[in-house]
Every structure is written in C-alpha cells, then in structure tokens.
Design a protein around this motif. Structure first.
Motif, PDB file in Angstrom:
ATOM      1  N   GLU A   1       0.721  -1.225   0.148  1.00 20.92           N
ATOM      2  CA  GLU A   1       0.004  -0.033   0.109  1.00 20.92           C
ATOM      3  C   GLU A   1       0.876   1.048   0.029  1.00 20.92           C
ATOM      4  O   GLU A   1       0.832   2.385  -0.566  1.00 20.92           O
ATOM      5  CB  GLU A   1      -0.921  -0.017   1.056  1.00 20.92           C
ATOM      6  CG  GLU A   1      -1.986  -0.974   1.336  1.00 20.92           C
ATOM      7  CD  GLU A   1      -3.113  -0.635   0.148  1.00 20.92           C
ATOM      8  OE1 GLU A   1      -3.317   0.684  -0.075  1.00 20.92           O
ATOM      9  OE2 GLU A   1      -4.007  -1.407  -0.308  1.00 20.92           O
ATOM     10  N   LEU A   2       1.905   1.165   0.768  1.00 16.34           N
ATOM     11  CA  LEU A   2       2.881   2.161   0.707  1.00 16.34           C
ATOM     12  C   LEU A   2       3.511   2.809  -0.448  1.00 16.34           C
ATOM     13  O   LEU A   2       3.697   3.876  -0.688  1.00 16.34           O
ATOM     14  CB  LEU A   2       3.927   1.917   2.085  1.00 16.34           C
ATOM     15  CG  LEU A   2       5.049   3.199   1.964  1.00 16.34           C
ATOM     16  CD1 LEU A   2       4.450   4.320   2.819  1.00 16.34           C
ATOM     17  CD2 LEU A   2       6.157   2.806   2.907  1.00 16.34           C
ATOM     18  N   ILE A   3       3.810   1.667  -1.127  1.00 18.70           N
ATOM     19  CA  ILE A   3       4.616   2.089  -2.375  1.00 18.70           C
ATOM     20  C   ILE A   3       3.557   1.928  -3.574  1.00 18.70           C
ATOM     21  O   ILE A   3       3.932   1.824  -4.789  1.00 18.70           O
ATOM     22  CB  ILE A   3       5.745   0.588  -2.562  1.00 18.70           C
ATOM     23  CG1 ILE A   3       5.104  -0.354  -2.927  1.00 18.70           C
ATOM     24  CG2 ILE A   3       6.755   0.993  -1.571  1.00 18.70           C
ATOM     25  CD1 ILE A   3       6.084  -1.550  -3.021  1.00 18.70           C
ATOM     26  N   ALA A   4       2.301   2.030  -3.286  1.00 20.64           N
ATOM     27  CA  ALA A   4       1.151   2.023  -4.431  1.00 20.64           C
ATOM     28  C   ALA A   4       1.385   1.044  -5.398  1.00 20.64           C
ATOM     29  O   ALA A   4       1.203   0.992  -6.647  1.00 20.64           O
ATOM     30  CB  ALA A   4       1.530   3.384  -5.024  1.00 20.64           C
TER      31      ALA A   4
ATOM     32  N   VAL B   1       9.477  -2.147  -5.007  1.00 20.18           N
ATOM     33  CA  VAL B   1       9.743  -3.164  -4.281  1.00 20.18           C
ATOM     34  C   VAL B   1      10.878  -3.172  -3.487  1.00 20.18           C
ATOM     35  O   VAL B   1      10.734  -3.678  -2.389  1.00 20.18           O
ATOM     36  CB  VAL B   1       9.544  -4.505  -5.111  1.00 20.18           C
ATOM     37  CG1 VAL B   1       9.577  -6.008  -4.491  1.00 20.18           C
ATOM     38  CG2 VAL B   1       7.926  -4.808  -5.714  1.00 20.18           C
ATOM     39  N   ALA B   2      11.867  -3.004  -4.156  1.00 16.02           N
ATOM     40  CA  ALA B   2      13.322  -2.975  -3.562  1.00 16.02           C
ATOM     41  C   ALA B   2      13.550  -1.975  -2.134  1.00 16.02           C
ATOM     42  O   ALA B   2      13.778  -2.207  -1.250  1.00 16.02           O
ATOM     43  CB  ALA B   2      14.237  -2.737  -4.340  1.00 16.02           C
ATOM     44  N   ILE B   3      12.492  -1.007  -2.397  1.00 10.85           N
ATOM     45  CA  ILE B   3      12.322   0.114  -1.591  1.00 10.85           C
ATOM     46  C   ILE B   3      11.591  -0.451  -0.536  1.00 10.85           C
ATOM     47  O   ILE B   3      11.952  -0.404   0.805  1.00 10.85           O
ATOM     48  CB  ILE B   3      11.652   1.173  -1.843  1.00 10.85           C
ATOM     49  CG1 ILE B   3      12.795   1.999  -2.745  1.00 10.85           C
ATOM     50  CG2 ILE B   3      11.350   2.243  -0.704  1.00 10.85           C
ATOM     51  CD1 ILE B   3      12.103   3.360  -3.656  1.00 10.85           C
ATOM     52  N   ALA B   4      10.377  -1.023  -0.548  1.00 11.81           N
ATOM     53  CA  ALA B   4       9.584  -1.869   0.368  1.00 11.81           C
ATOM     54  C   ALA B   4      10.454  -2.807   1.167  1.00 11.81           C
ATOM     55  O   ALA B   4      10.195  -3.066   2.368  1.00 11.81           O
ATOM     56  CB  ALA B   4       8.290  -2.573  -0.211  1.00 11.81           C
TER      57      ALA B   4
END
Length: 385
Positions: free
Chosen positions: A120-123, A143-146
């Motif tokens: 949800e955070l990364i849309a 995805v890498a950030i999440a």
C-alpha cells in the motif's frame, strides 16, 4: 525510528590512494540527504562506510549518537538498496519484501500482513503474488524500497538506484521516492551522479570531487550560490568567462575578461571573501540568465553599469556576440553564440512564448545579464564535460 548520521574527520585509504579525505558531515534525523558527484569521486565509498561494509581508515561514523566502530552491517540500524536492486527472481513480490522478517523468524501471517502494508505504501496493492519478472522497472524499484523498509531501519541507504531506468521513468520515480520518504519519515542517504535527482529530492546535497566535499547546502544554494569552480561547472549548465579581478567589495567583483569588463556577485566561502584585486577569476553565467540586450555592446561595462543599475530592467553587463546556431526544444530555444576571446560558444536559453525567434545564424547581437545572476569565483578545477 529515524536517526541522525555524523561523519567526523573520516578518511578512507586504499594503500596510497585516498578515496575520501577529511569528511565532516552532519545529516539530520529524518532528512533526505544526497551525495552528488562524478564517478570515482568517493560518494559510494562513504555510503559503504556508513553501512558498515567498509571501515574508515581514521575518523568516526555515528548513527543516532552511537559510534559505529566495530559494528558490522548486519548489526547497524541501516538498510541498503543496491544499484542492481538484487531482488530474488524465484520469490514472489511479497516474499521478496519480507525476506528479512523471515530470516528473523517471523511467521507467515505476520509477514503477509507487513507485506500488504508496504505494498500500500509503495502504491502496489494486490501485487504480492506476482513474480519479480512480471513487474516493470519502476515497480521493481518500489519493491526493493519496500523490502528495505520491512527491516524497519533508522537510515535507508540508496546507491544510485534509478540509474538503470529510462529518463521518463527516472523522473517519475524521483517524485515517488521523495513521497515515500516523507511518508515513512526516516533518514534517506542517496548516492547519485544525476544533478536532477539530487536537486529535486534532497533536503541537502553534498557535492564531491576527488574524495573531497566541495560544498554542502540545499538545492537552491548549490545551484544559485556555488562556492567553487567545480560546483559551478558540475551542477547545471554555465557559461564561463575567465579574467583578472579589477576591483572587489563584499558583494560584487569586477573582472576584466576578453569579452569585456564584467560585474558579478562575490561568492563567499565560510563567510569569507575568496577574491582580491589582481586574482585570476572565473565568471559563471547560467544560460537562462542571459538575455538579448538592446543597443550596442561595450568592451567595458564599467561606464554602463551605473547607468544600467539606475534604470529599471536594465542589464549590468553587455557582451558583443554573433549567433552561430539555434535549436528548438519545444519549451525552450537554445541559442549558441560566438564571442571574441571566448573559446567555448556561449549558450542562451529562452522560454518559447509561441513567437518566432526573429534572429538567425550570423547575426550580430548583444547579450546581457545582471550582476546578481552571475557569480565570480577563484579559478580552479572544472568538472569534466
């Protein structure tokens, strides 16, 4: 929980080679901080020192007020996103995101819940069951950030993570990345050679060259008030005029150049003047700060400067030039001019107002600019083109 990062008198050597020299940086808790510079300037080396993959030859790295000496990367409150992202191709998206939690022993239900929150955070809601190969480049980046955020670091380290993306996606991801940072509120330390990325996203930027920090400031300061010839020539585009200082005061410098006598802001460093009469100097003028000026040019702007400053809209400096070519870019006209005594063609950028340029190659023109929109600096190393 976010944390501040402090580098005190950090040196990093590899044998006789010095990769980072006397680095003193204070990165505030919760800010987006970028190291900007050309390849080989030492910015990734500093990131590795913060992450724990590299120990400084001398000096101290502190995170959240705690000295990190002897603390390995797996024990530091940091997470690192590599340039190649390093996602696991045989895992689903949600499994990639929660891999660190699995290593810590978290149960499947807890991991799925965390994955859904981060998606949800990364849309990317509802994308958890997909394989990495089914995602676009921008989606894989998110995805890498999440995955990094799942480990709940105090500091997120990013090593040129957008470099493999095409221009439009890179520009889109700048906005996305900054928005994610603001939502999570943790400290981001970002490595890039792309000026647009650094200026767009960062609260503060450190410009580096040959292992040395040339200047630290917000984007506006770095762009409009460079403190060295390297910063002025590396960040954005600049027209360069070289000459000798004829006169100076705290606010302005007058420089005798082959293009005429030029007046520009006196760039301070550490609150101190950098130029004195007789010094060799560069005058930098942004293409967008140049204008076509009415009237004849003058080899000396000294006499016209007083008159110009007394009339609204007048220009402090005038330079005789000849149009070499012009390029239409849609939103801008780029005009390249030859100026006697100046080796490189002078570039002027004009906003496209829908009208014809009204000028053509070979035409003699007068270029003008205001002293407040130019900066005089000591001659020094310039960034490679």
């Amino acid at each position: 929980m976010s944390a501040d990062v402090q580098l005190d008198e950090v040196w990093i050597r590899f044998g006789d080679f010095v990769a980072a020299r006397d680095i003193n940086i204070s990165i505030r808790q919760g800010e987006f901080f970028s190291f900007l510079g050309p390849s080989g300037c030492g910015k990734t080396t500093l990131l590795r020192a913060v992450s724990g993959f590299l120990q400084p030859s001398q000096g101290r790295v502190s995170i959240g007020g705690r000295d990190m000496a002897g603390i390995g990367p797996n024990k530091r409150p940091t997470a690192l996103i590599f340039q190649n992202l390093a996602l696991f191709p045989l895992m689903t998206v949600w499994e990639n995101i929660t891999f660190a939690l699995e290593v810590r022993g978290a149960g499947r239900a807890a991991r799925r819940k965390k994955a859904e929150e981060l998606l949800e955070l990364i849309a990317l809601p509802g994308q958890g069951e997909k394989m990495v190969s089914e995602l676009s480049g921008g989606q894989r980046q998110r995805v890498a950030i999440a995955r990094a955020l799942a480990a709940e670091p105090s500091v997120l380290l990013l090593d040129e993570p957008l470099s493999a993306l095409d221009l439009k996606l890179r520009q889109h991801m700048r906005t996305e990345l900054r928005a994610i940072q603001r939502r999570v509120g943790i400290t981001f330390i970002y490595i890039t050679h792309d000026q647009g990325e650094a200026l767009t996203m960062s609260d503060h930027v450190a410009v580096m060259s040959h292992g040395v920090i040339e200047q630290v400031g917000d984007g506006n300061s770095i762009y409009n008030r460079p403190e060295s010839a390297f910063v002025a020539s590396f960040v954005g585009e600049n027209n360069l005029f070289s000459g000798t200082v004829a006169a100076t005061d705290d606010a302005y410098v007058t420089v005798d150049s082959p293009a005429g006598r030029l007046r520009a802001r006196h760039a301070m460093r550490g609150g101190k003047a950098q130029l004195a009469a007789g010094d060799s100097a560069f005058v930098f003028v942004r293409p967008e700060s140049l204008k076509f000026a009415a009237g004849a040019s003058s080899a000396s702007a000294e006499a016209s400067s007083t008159e110009a400053s007394s009339s609204t809209g007048a220009l402090d400096n005038r330079i005789g030039a000849r149009i070499h070519q012009q390029e239409f870019e849609g939103n801008f006209w780029q005009v390249f001019c030859d100026v006697d005594g100046v080796d490189k063609r002078v570039k002027l950028s004009m906003v496209n107002d829908g009208a014809s340029m009204g000028r053509g190659p070979g035409e003699e023109v007068t270029l003008g600019f205001n002293a407040d929109l130019a900066v005089a600096l000591p001659q020094g190393e310039l960034a490679a083109e």
